[in-house]
Scaffold this active site. Structure first.
Site, PDB file in Angstrom:
ATOM      1  CB  ALA A  69      -0.892  -0.018   1.230  1.00  8.45           C
ATOM      2  N   GLY A 117      -0.072  -5.213   0.831  1.00  9.88           N
ATOM      3  CA  GLY A 117      -1.295  -5.135   0.027  1.00  9.88           C
ATOM      4  C   GLY A 117      -1.149  -5.874  -1.294  1.00  9.88           C
ATOM      5  CD  GLU A 140       0.966  -5.850   5.543  1.00 10.71           C
ATOM      6  OE1 GLU A 140       1.827  -6.739   5.763  1.00 10.71           O
ATOM      7  OE2 GLU A 140       0.210  -5.876   4.562  1.00 10.71           O
ATOM      8  CG  ASP A 297      14.566   4.554   6.280  1.00 17.89           C
ATOM      9  OD1 ASP A 297      15.604   4.418   6.933  1.00 17.89           O
ATOM     10  OD2 ASP A 297      14.404   4.052   5.145  1.00 17.89           O
ATOM     11  CG  MET A 326      35.249   4.319  16.863  1.00 15.98           C
ATOM     12  SD  MET A 326      33.630   3.516  16.919  1.00 15.98           S
ATOM     13  CE  MET A 326      32.724   4.445  15.706  1.00 15.98           C
ATOM     14  CG  ASN A 502      27.840  11.852  21.038  1.00 20.26           C
ATOM     15  OD1 ASN A 502      27.060  10.958  21.389  1.00 20.26           O
ATOM     16  ND2 ASN A 502      29.035  11.591  20.544  1.00 20.26           N
TER      17      ASN A 502
HETATM   18  N1  LIG Z   1      34.660   4.087  20.695  1.00 20.89           N
HETATM   19  C1  LIG Z   1      33.516   4.684  20.458  1.00 20.89           C
HETATM   20  O1  LIG Z   1      32.467   4.305  20.979  1.00 20.89           O
HETATM   21  C2  LIG Z   1      33.473   5.830  19.495  1.00 20.89           C
HETATM   22  C3  LIG Z   1      32.275   6.156  18.854  1.00 20.89           C
HETATM   23  C4  LIG Z   1      32.249   7.194  17.919  1.00 20.89           C
HETATM   24  C5  LIG Z   1      33.399   7.906  17.661  1.00 20.89           C
HETATM   25  N2  LIG Z   1      34.547   7.589  18.322  1.00 20.89           N
HETATM   26  C6  LIG Z   1      35.753   8.377  18.013  1.00 20.89           C
HETATM   27  O2  LIG Z   1      36.572   7.629  17.138  1.00 20.89           O
HETATM   28  C7  LIG Z   1      37.938   7.934  17.372  1.00 20.89           C
HETATM   29  C8  LIG Z   1      38.685   6.644  17.653  1.00 20.89           C
HETATM   30  O3  LIG Z   1      38.152   6.016  18.783  1.00 20.89           O
HETATM   31  P1  LIG Z   1      38.437   4.483  19.151  1.00 20.89           P
HETATM   32  O4  LIG Z   1      37.507   4.152  20.240  1.00 20.89           O
HETATM   33  O5  LIG Z   1      38.440   3.676  17.915  1.00 20.89           O
HETATM   34  O6  LIG Z   1      39.928   4.608  19.713  1.00 20.89           O
HETATM   35  P2  LIG Z   1      41.009   3.443  19.929  1.00 20.89           P
HETATM   36  O7  LIG Z   1      41.836   3.905  21.069  1.00 20.89           O
HETATM   37  O8  LIG Z   1      40.343   2.108  20.007  1.00 20.89           O
HETATM   38  O9  LIG Z   1      41.855   3.482  18.604  1.00 20.89           O
HETATM   39  C9  LIG Z   1      42.686   4.514  18.230  1.00 20.89           C
HETATM   40  C10 LIG Z   1      43.749   3.934  17.278  1.00 20.89           C
HETATM   41  O10 LIG Z   1      44.419   5.019  16.661  1.00 20.89           O
HETATM   42  C11 LIG Z   1      45.793   4.654  16.553  1.00 20.89           C
HETATM   43  N3  LIG Z   1      46.572   5.884  16.330  1.00 20.89           N
HETATM   44  C12 LIG Z   1      46.958   6.803  17.233  1.00 20.89           C
HETATM   45  N4  LIG Z   1      47.649   7.789  16.599  1.00 20.89           N
HETATM   46  C13 LIG Z   1      47.662   7.483  15.282  1.00 20.89           C
HETATM   47  C14 LIG Z   1      48.188   8.089  14.119  1.00 20.89           C
HETATM   48  N5  LIG Z   1      48.873   9.228  14.189  1.00 20.89           N
HETATM   49  N6  LIG Z   1      47.981   7.505  12.914  1.00 20.89           N
HETATM   50  C15 LIG Z   1      47.303   6.345  12.834  1.00 20.89           C
HETATM   51  N7  LIG Z   1      46.794   5.715  13.897  1.00 20.89           N
HETATM   52  C16 LIG Z   1      46.965   6.277  15.100  1.00 20.89           C
HETATM   53  C17 LIG Z   1      46.089   3.921  17.824  1.00 20.89           C
HETATM   54  O11 LIG Z   1      47.240   3.114  17.680  1.00 20.89           O
HETATM   55  C18 LIG Z   1      44.823   3.097  17.982  1.00 20.89           C
HETATM   56  O12 LIG Z   1      44.937   1.850  17.324  1.00 20.89           O
HETATM   57  C19 LIG Z   1      37.953   8.928  18.518  1.00 20.89           C
HETATM   58  O13 LIG Z   1      37.986  10.229  17.997  1.00 20.89           O
HETATM   59  C20 LIG Z   1      36.631   8.670  19.206  1.00 20.89           C
HETATM   60  O14 LIG Z   1      36.135   9.791  19.904  1.00 20.89           O
HETATM   61  C21 LIG Z   1      34.608   6.563  19.211  1.00 20.89           C
END
Ligand SMILES: NC(=O)c1ccc[n+]([C@@H]2O[C@H](COP(=O)([O-])OP(=O)(O)OC[C@H]3O[C@@H](n4cnc5c(N)ncnc54)[C@H](O)[C@@H]3O)[C@@H](O)[C@H]2O)c1
Length: 716
Positions: A69, A117, A140, A297, A326, A502
């Site tokens: 639908a 539908g 649905e 969405d 990350m 955030n």
């Molecule tokens: N963990 C979360 O829940 C989350 C969520 C969203 C965003 N973030 C953001 O993502 C970013 C990374 O967070 P994370 O939790 O993955 O951190 P993490 O500590 O798990 O990983 C960071 C990595 O970066 C590497 N690193 C440091 N300096 C570097 C350089 N000059 N070149 C290349 N690598 C380098 C480190 O060796 C490490 O492996 C941060 O800015 C964080 O705020 C984190």
């Protein structure tokens, strides 16, 4: 006879067979909107009047059969309340009945997606032939409703109660083999044989080789189960489905109750029961919220599509700096959706960890039969771990995911800018730090944007794409296009500390801290917020996010919004961090954690926590769940509205969807703006006023007060 309307047309084929073809004018897909439904009836009546017609095949002129639908019409259709909804569905079911009652055999040729539908329309045919590549089903209940055009009546009579309950309550798409096994379709053929198969089937029926009248008659009479069998089938599914869906998602249970009440009736009476139950489901606040989420969405994906089209280049190669939680997740996601990615770190051990994590995620899919071992190797081969900038000249987008420290990030940007092309987009995955601030000192700030992924990247559907003061449209477009390629939903937002998601989460955390300060038990808060619908309460969420990480981000937010986000008290979380309780990462947070049999951390209450925080919390007192909810939700909602006022997020649609996809805001509540709408804007303002003494976070913003005064809502 040759009928031609805006949706349906008929063509007389050989031997008295008429082809009734659905090809909705001006649309890329067939959907059962008001125009199509009326046209279907007009075509049916034209067929009924022509005595030369011996049989009918129903086909589609599009690559889909019928997507369902038209959800955009639901708001208007449901606005008239119960009598209007009953009348609307009854009118459609009467049309489908007229088609079902044609004096000749009818066969549907399902060439592609046939849902909701659409499925109900083919159930009104005597036979269904399906292409091996098509999918069918009843989605649905995901919208808080259930099939209301005869689906709950015809389905159990055709495939049995248990199967029908599963099809309708679980809302899964069914591939051809599963649909055939359950008896929902009569034959499955290769796509290029579909038309011939449908023709052959209708001719056999015309020739009397198939007893189509007997097949049709089964759909007109009660379900073939005696009273005891019915009770057993329905009661056990009610218990099972009810427990699985939970009280916040009433639609599947209503669908089963509807089938149960109608099981002993003939078609007309059963359809009247369906209409009554359908109206009940359609008018629940949950249906209104879930339909809103679906529409949001679509709006957000459309906006993303227009952005992506503006990208001056195709994103063929990505890179991520940092192979941590990350960076590893981003590399996995990009590679698994087909975009090769270079993953650079400064520590080789980190690269191994990143690759292992990706390997684990992929192995799980192989174990579950969702991916072949070859595909897994191909995905892994798309991630190139490295300790240097060797191939960075070929990279289209670099995503930085190193530690959350502006000095380190700025040094990394300065370095990487010298290693990439002039048109390479550089993005930061920072959680909180302003993008315009990070761009200061860059040679090409126009190429710089934020790409805020959520943890765990593979699971969370949202990516905030952040436009800094100097970010160019081309950079935003390229980032959006990569997010889409990665299978995520991008929402473009403007820059501020914490961006949109955030910035609204931290006021919620502040509400939690204030509750604890005033004597609430964190376990009671978790319980109340989980009842409200959050996947986890705030204390548990702190443990999952990591309390040190969260408090670090909280400091950035306090700096950005000192008038309301800088606490004048020591929070329980800060005390726990001081005592080296960082959450799940070291098994000690608000709760303590021990790995279960599968190695997953199991949450256990820990008396030590109460001991540690007792210096910063008042004597324990009971808070009613409603008060807990209000004290956590009011600051969050107020901040959402401030983000709308400040144009950080462009619309209530995007605001609501981003909270659902980024934070797990309860979908059945539809998001923060929908939550306010459903409560009543004036009621929300009064609720905020009630807690005004708690500080600025509780002050309802001007936009809300103006809306309340003018009797306005966010939606509709
Ligand atoms: N963990 C979360 O829940 C989350 C969520 C969203 C965003 N973030 C953001 O993502 C970013 C990374 O967070 P994370 O939790 O993955 O951190 P993490 O500590 O798990 O990983 C960071 C990595 O970066 C590497 N690193 C440091 N300096 C570097 C350089 N000059 N070149 C290349 N690598 C380098 C480190 O060796 C490490 O492996 C941060 O800015 C964080 O705020 C984190």
């Amino acid at each position: 006879m040759a009928y031609s309307g805006p949706a349906f047309s008929t063509t007389m084929l050989e031997d008295g067979v008429v082809e009734l073809r659905f090809d909705l004018a001006g649309e890329s897909v067939n959907k059962l909107n008001q125009v199509a439904v009326k046209d279907f009836d007009a075509a049916t009546q034209a067929i009924a009047k022509d005595p030369s017609v011996k049989g009918v095949i129903v086909t589609s002129g599009k690559s889909v059969f019928i997507v369902g639908a038209d959800v955009t019409e639901f708001g208007g259709l449901f606005a008239g309340g119960e009598p209007a909804v009953v009348q609307m569905v009854s009118a459609v079911t009467a049309m489908l009945n007229r088609f079902e009652d044609l004096p000749v055999p009818t066969v549907a040729a399902i060439n592609g997606v046939c849902l909701g539908g659409g499925m109900e329309l083919v159930l009104a045919c005597d036979y269904r032939v399906m292409s091996s590549t098509a999918t069918v089903g009843f989605p649905e209940v995901k919208l808080g409703i259930f099939p209301g055009f005869g689906g709950t009546v015809r389905m159990p009579r055709l495939i049995g109660v248990d199967n029908a309950v599963e099809w309708i309550a679980a809302a899964g798409d069914k591939k051809a083999d599963a649909a055939f096994k359950d008896g929902a379709v009569d034959a499955v053929v290769a796509p290029d044989k579909l038309r011939d198969a449908a023709l052959a089937l209708v001719k056999s029926a015309i020739a009397g080789k198939l007893d189509w009248k007997a097949k049709r008659a089964e759909k007109l009479v009660p379900v073939k189960l005696n009273k005891i069998e019915q009770a057993m089938a329905f009661e056990s599914s009610l218990a099972f489905v009810g427990a699985k869906a939970g009280p916040n998602y009433p639609a599947p249970v209503l669908a089963i109750k509807c089938m149960q009440e109608a099981a002993g009736k003939g078609r007309e009476e059963a359809l009247a029961i369906e209409a009554k139950y359908f109206a009940k489901a359609a008018l629940t606040p949950q249906a209104s919220a879930l339909i809103g989420v679906f529409l949001a969405d679509q709006i957000v994906k459309k906006a993303a599509g227009s952005w992506a089209k503006k990208s001056p280049k195709e994103i063929k190669l990505a890179a991520v700096l940092g192979a941590g939680i990350m960076g590893g997740g981003i590399a996995y996601q990009s590679a698994s959706k087909g975009t090769p990615i270079i993953m650079k770190d400064i520590v080789s051990g980190a690269l191994d960890l990143g690759m292992n994590e990706a390997g684990k995620l992929l192995s799980k899919q192989v174990e579950r039969g969702r991916m072949t071992a070859e595909k897994m190797s191909a995905v892994l081969a798309r991630i190139r771990p490295t300790l240097n900038y060797g191939d960075f000249k070929d990279v289209d987008v670099v995503i930085e995911a190193v530690v959350e420290n502006p000095k380190v990030k700025k040094a990394v940007f300065a370095e990487v800018e010298g290693m990439v092309r002039d048109d390479t987009i550089i993005a930061s995955n920072t959680s909180t730090i302003s993008i315009s601030y990070l761009a200061e000192g860059l040679k090409r700030p126009q190429n710089f944007v934020g790409m805020h992924f959520f943890n765990p990247v593979s699971m969370m559907p949202l990516v905030e794409v952040i436009r800094g003061k100097q970010s160019s449209d081309a950079a935003i477009a390229g980032a959006v296009s990569l997010v889409q390629k990665m299978g995520k939903t991008p929402v473009v937002v403007n820059d501020c500390p914490g961006f949109y998601v955030n910035r609204t989460l931290f006021p919620y955390f502040a509400g939690f801290h204030l509750l604890l300060r005033d004597g609430a038990d964190f376990q009671a808060v978790d319980k109340a917020m989980e009842r409200f619908g959050w996947p986890m309460g705030p204390a548990y969420l702190f443990d999952v996010v990591g309390m040190d990480t969260a408090m670090h981000a909280a400091a950035v937010m306090a700096e950005g919004f000192p008038d309301r986000m800088r606490p004048d008290y020591a929070s329980a979380t800060s005390v726990l961090v001081d005592n080296k309780r960082y959450g799940q990462k070291n098994n000690l947070g608000y709760y303590s954690y021990v790995p279960d049999k599968k190695g997953k951390p199991k949450k256990t209450p820990d008396p030590q926590t109460y001991e540690l925080i007792k210096g910063v919390v008042a004597a324990r007192r009971e808070f009613a769940p409603d008060e807990i909810v209000a004290r956590c939700m009011v600051p969050m909602v107020n901040e959402v509205v401030r983000c709308l006022e400040d144009k950080i997020v462009a619309s209530p649609f995007e605001a609501d969807l981003a909270l659902i996809y980024g934070l797990g805001f309860p979908p059945f509540r539809g998001g923060a703006c929908k939550y306010v709408d459903q409560m009543g804007v004036a009621n929300f303002v009064a609720l905020a006023d009630k807690y005004a003494a708690l500080g600025k976070l509780y002050e309802a913003p001007k936009l809300l007060r103006d809306m309340a005064a003018a009797g306005k809502k966010f939606f509709g």
